[in-house]
Design a protein around this motif. Structure first.
Motif, PDB file in Angstrom:
ATOM      1  N   THR A  96       0.841  -1.201   0.000  1.00  0.00           N
ATOM      2  CA  THR A  96       0.000   0.000   0.000  1.00  0.00           C
ATOM      3  C   THR A  96       0.870   1.243   0.000  1.00  0.00           C
ATOM      4  O   THR A  96       0.601   2.202  -0.736  1.00  0.00           O
ATOM      5  N   ALA A  97       1.925   1.235   0.809  1.00  0.00           N
ATOM      6  CA  ALA A  97       2.841   2.381   0.855  1.00  0.00           C
ATOM      7  C   ALA A  97       3.473   2.628  -0.516  1.00  0.00           C
ATOM      8  O   ALA A  97       3.589   3.771  -0.964  1.00  0.00           O
ATOM      9  N   ARG A  98       3.879   1.559  -1.196  1.00  0.00           N
ATOM     10  CA  ARG A  98       4.475   1.703  -2.533  1.00  0.00           C
ATOM     11  C   ARG A  98       3.459   2.311  -3.502  1.00  0.00           C
ATOM     12  O   ARG A  98       3.791   3.186  -4.303  1.00  0.00           O
ATOM     13  N   ASP A  99       2.208   1.857  -3.417  1.00  0.00           N
ATOM     14  CA  ASP A  99       1.161   2.420  -4.284  1.00  0.00           C
ATOM     15  C   ASP A  99       0.979   3.917  -4.022  1.00  0.00           C
ATOM     16  O   ASP A  99       0.807   4.699  -4.950  1.00  0.00           O
ATOM     17  N   VAL A 100       1.027   4.312  -2.749  1.00  0.00           N
ATOM     18  CA  VAL A 100       0.930   5.731  -2.395  1.00  0.00           C
ATOM     19  C   VAL A 100       2.131   6.482  -2.963  1.00  0.00           C
ATOM     20  O   VAL A 100       1.998   7.558  -3.540  1.00  0.00           O
ATOM     21  N   GLY A 101       3.316   5.905  -2.816  1.00  0.00           N
ATOM     22  CA  GLY A 101       4.533   6.538  -3.309  1.00  0.00           C
ATOM     23  C   GLY A 101       4.516   6.793  -4.802  1.00  0.00           C
ATOM     24  O   GLY A 101       5.066   7.788  -5.279  1.00  0.00           O
ATOM     25  N   ARG A 102       3.855   5.918  -5.551  1.00  0.00           N
ATOM     26  CA  ARG A 102       3.783   6.082  -7.017  1.00  0.00           C
ATOM     27  C   ARG A 102       3.084   7.372  -7.422  1.00  0.00           C
ATOM     28  O   ARG A 102       3.321   7.897  -8.506  1.00  0.00           O
ATOM     29  N   ARG A 103       2.222   7.882  -6.564  1.00  0.00           N
ATOM     30  CA  ARG A 103       1.537   9.139  -6.877  1.00  0.00           C
ATOM     31  C   ARG A 103       2.497  10.323  -6.841  1.00  0.00           C
ATOM     32  O   ARG A 103       2.162  11.415  -7.269  1.00  0.00           O
ATOM     33  N   HIS A 104       3.710  10.102  -6.294  1.00  0.00           N
ATOM     34  CA  HIS A 104       4.676  11.185  -6.135  1.00  0.00           C
ATOM     35  C   HIS A 104       5.921  10.983  -6.993  1.00  0.00           C
ATOM     36  O   HIS A 104       6.961  11.565  -6.714  1.00  0.00           O
ATOM     37  N   GLY A 105       5.815  10.149  -8.017  1.00  0.00           N
ATOM     38  CA  GLY A 105       6.963   9.884  -8.882  1.00  0.00           C
ATOM     39  C   GLY A 105       7.484   8.485  -8.648  1.00  0.00           C
ATOM     40  O   GLY A 105       6.733   7.567  -8.320  1.00  0.00           O
ATOM     41  N   LYS A 106       8.795   8.310  -8.797  1.00  0.00           N
ATOM     42  CA  LYS A 106       9.399   7.001  -8.546  1.00  0.00           C
ATOM     43  C   LYS A 106       9.239   6.680  -7.061  1.00  0.00           C
ATOM     44  O   LYS A 106       9.710   7.422  -6.202  1.00  0.00           O
ATOM     45  N   PRO A 107       8.554   5.564  -6.729  1.00  0.00           N
ATOM     46  CA  PRO A 107       8.216   5.310  -5.327  1.00  0.00           C
ATOM     47  C   PRO A 107       9.381   4.837  -4.473  1.00  0.00           C
ATOM     48  O   PRO A 107      10.256   4.107  -4.930  1.00  0.00           O
ATOM     49  N   VAL A 108       9.343   5.289  -3.234  1.00  0.00           N
ATOM     50  CA  VAL A 108      10.281   4.876  -2.206  1.00  0.00           C
ATOM     51  C   VAL A 108       9.441   4.510  -0.989  1.00  0.00           C
ATOM     52  O   VAL A 108       8.487   5.209  -0.655  1.00  0.00           O
ATOM     53  N   VAL A 109       9.781   3.408  -0.339  1.00  0.00           N
ATOM     54  CA  VAL A 109       9.039   2.960   0.836  1.00  0.00           C
ATOM     55  C   VAL A 109       9.939   3.039   2.060  1.00  0.00           C
ATOM     56  O   VAL A 109      11.081   2.566   2.042  1.00  0.00           O
ATOM     57  N   CYS A 110       9.425   3.639   3.113  1.00  0.00           N
ATOM     58  CA  CYS A 110      10.133   3.732   4.384  1.00  0.00           C
ATOM     59  C   CYS A 110       9.415   2.876   5.420  1.00  0.00           C
ATOM     60  O   CYS A 110       8.187   2.879   5.493  1.00  0.00           O
ATOM     61  N   ARG A 111      10.194   2.158   6.206  1.00  0.00           N
ATOM     62  CA  ARG A 111       9.630   1.422   7.332  1.00  0.00           C
ATOM     63  C   ARG A 111       9.697   2.339   8.551  1.00  0.00           C
ATOM     64  O   ARG A 111      10.735   2.923   8.846  1.00  0.00           O
ATOM     65  N   VAL A 112       8.576   2.456   9.225  1.00  0.00           N
ATOM     66  CA  VAL A 112       8.471   3.301  10.410  1.00  0.00           C
ATOM     67  C   VAL A 112       8.528   2.398  11.642  1.00  0.00           C
ATOM     68  O   VAL A 112       7.754   1.439  11.743  1.00  0.00           O
ATOM     69  N   LEU A 113       9.420   2.696  12.546  1.00  0.00           N
ATOM     70  CA  LEU A 113       9.565   1.919  13.778  1.00  0.00           C
ATOM     71  C   LEU A 113       8.485   2.367  14.765  1.00  0.00           C
ATOM     72  O   LEU A 113       8.748   3.003  15.790  1.00  0.00           O
ATOM     73  N   ALA A 114       7.250   2.027  14.434  1.00  0.00           N
ATOM     74  CA  ALA A 114       6.085   2.518  15.163  1.00  0.00           C
ATOM     75  C   ALA A 114       6.046   2.017  16.606  1.00  0.00           C
ATOM     76  O   ALA A 114       5.683   2.767  17.515  1.00  0.00           O
ATOM     77  N   GLY A 115       6.395   0.757  16.818  1.00  0.00           N
ATOM     78  CA  GLY A 115       6.403   0.223  18.175  1.00  0.00           C
ATOM     79  C   GLY A 115       7.349   0.996  19.078  1.00  0.00           C
ATOM     80  O   GLY A 115       7.005   1.337  20.218  1.00  0.00           O
ATOM     81  N   ARG A 116       8.521   1.290  18.564  1.00  0.00           N
ATOM     82  CA  ARG A 116       9.505   2.060  19.333  1.00  0.00           C
ATOM     83  C   ARG A 116       9.014   3.489  19.576  1.00  0.00           C
ATOM     84  O   ARG A 116       9.159   4.023  20.678  1.00  0.00           O
ATOM     85  N   MET A 117       8.416   4.085  18.556  1.00  0.00           N
ATOM     86  CA  MET A 117       7.873   5.435  18.721  1.00  0.00           C
ATOM     87  C   MET A 117       6.842   5.459  19.840  1.00  0.00           C
ATOM     88  O   MET A 117       6.850   6.353  20.690  1.00  0.00           O
ATOM     89  N   GLN A 118       5.941   4.488  19.817  1.00  0.00           N
ATOM     90  CA  GLN A 118       4.885   4.401  20.833  1.00  0.00           C
ATOM     91  C   GLN A 118       5.507   4.258  22.226  1.00  0.00           C
ATOM     92  O   GLN A 118       5.102   4.939  23.165  1.00  0.00           O
ATOM     93  N   GLU A 119       6.490   3.377  22.348  1.00  0.00           N
ATOM     94  CA  GLU A 119       7.162   3.169  23.639  1.00  0.00           C
ATOM     95  C   GLU A 119       7.799   4.452  24.153  1.00  0.00           C
ATOM     96  O   GLU A 119       7.878   4.678  25.356  1.00  0.00           O
ATOM     97  N   GLU A 120       8.232   5.304  23.220  1.00  0.00           N
ATOM     98  CA  GLU A 120       8.904   6.547  23.596  1.00  0.00           C
ATOM     99  C   GLU A 120       7.943   7.736  23.647  1.00  0.00           C
ATOM    100  O   GLU A 120       8.370   8.884  23.642  1.00  0.00           O
ATOM    101  N   GLY A 121       6.629   7.446  23.667  1.00  0.00           N
ATOM    102  CA  GLY A 121       5.647   8.494  23.933  1.00  0.00           C
ATOM    103  C   GLY A 121       4.963   9.134  22.741  1.00  0.00           C
ATOM    104  O   GLY A 121       4.235  10.116  22.910  1.00  0.00           O
ATOM    105  N   CYS A 122       5.159   8.632  21.551  1.00  0.00           N
ATOM    106  CA  CYS A 122       4.495   9.195  20.370  1.00  0.00           C
ATOM    107  C   CYS A 122       3.152   8.490  20.160  1.00  0.00           C
ATOM    108  O   CYS A 122       3.121   7.279  19.960  1.00  0.00           O
ATOM    109  N   PRO A 123       2.058   9.229  20.205  1.00  0.00           N
ATOM    110  CA  PRO A 123       0.749   8.591  20.041  1.00  0.00           C
ATOM    111  C   PRO A 123       0.428   8.258  18.582  1.00  0.00           C
ATOM    112  O   PRO A 123       0.871   8.948  17.662  1.00  0.00           O
ATOM    113  N   PHE A 124      -0.340   7.199  18.408  1.00  0.00           N
ATOM    114  CA  PHE A 124      -0.827   6.784  17.091  1.00  0.00           C
ATOM    115  C   PHE A 124      -2.344   6.695  17.136  1.00  0.00           C
ATOM    116  O   PHE A 124      -2.937   6.435  18.183  1.00  0.00           O
ATOM    117  N   PHE A 125      -2.927   6.911  15.975  1.00  0.00           N
ATOM    118  CA  PHE A 125      -4.363   6.816  15.799  1.00  0.00           C
ATOM    119  C   PHE A 125      -4.618   5.972  14.568  1.00  0.00           C
ATOM    120  O   PHE A 125      -3.754   5.855  13.699  1.00  0.00           O
TER     121      PHE A 125
END
Length: 180
Positions: free
Chosen positions: A128-157
């Motif tokens: 899905t991320a790659r499909d989104v990236g295609r809308r912006h040219g040559k796609p690039v996909v980044c992995r987000v360390l969401a679990g670590r972010m959450q542990e360090e106080g960053c909220p997710f919705f």
């Protein structure tokens, strides 16, 4: 008006510029359906049947009616300040972000920021991320360390249509995993 162009126009109204048709959204992003239809119908053919078709068939499930279909709102993606009443949700260990290759240098410096929106949008899977990236040219996909972010106080919705949202993703939580 065909469904695709009507859906794009509806997105503009419910996420960015309700004043375009002379309506306003409440603090939670809801618009009165009767006023919405009347406002759009001033300049193009539009009715409840078309609105229901857009909501039912939108492949990204961008819109929601309230229980009696008297109000409608966009589920996320707003550039105007509204509170769509998102609940904090614990994310999976990894989430994904698709972008265009031209943005990689900036992302490596500043991380992901919402730019004109209220939140950074993230995907549950790399495809899905790659499909989104295609809308912006040559796609690039980044992995987000969401679990670590959450542990360090960053909220997710998580929006009603499954899009993951957070206020920002600092560069230290990003890994470039795919350049296709």
């Amino acid at each position: 008006m065909d469904t695709a162009s009507a859906s794009k126009f509806l997105s503009l109204i419910l996420r960015h510029k309700p004043e375009t048709i002379g309506i306003s959204l409440d603090e939670h992003g809801w618009a009165e359906v009767d006023r919405l239809i009347a406002g759009i119908a001033k300049t193009r053919e539009f009715n409840m049947g078309l609105l229901e078709e857009i909501v039912r068939t939108d492949n990204k499930q961008r819109y929601s009616f309230n229980g009696d279909k008297t109000r409608i709102r966009a589920n996320q993606g707003h550039s105007i300040p509204v509170d769509v009443q998102l609940e904090h949700v614990e994310p999976p260990e990894f989430l994904w972000h698709g972008t265009g290759e031209k943005y990689v240098a900036s992302i490596k410096k500043t991380g992901l920021i919402p730019k004109g929106r209220l939140y950074v949008h993230l995907s549950s899977d790399p495809k899905t991320a790659r499909d989104v990236g295609r809308r912006h040219g040559k796609p690039v996909v980044c992995r987000v360390l969401a679990g670590r972010m959450q542990e360090e106080g960053c909220p997710f919705f998580r929006s009603k249509n499954g899009v993951w949202l957070t206020e920002k993703v600092p560069a230290k939580y990003l890994e470039l995993v795919q350049n296709t």
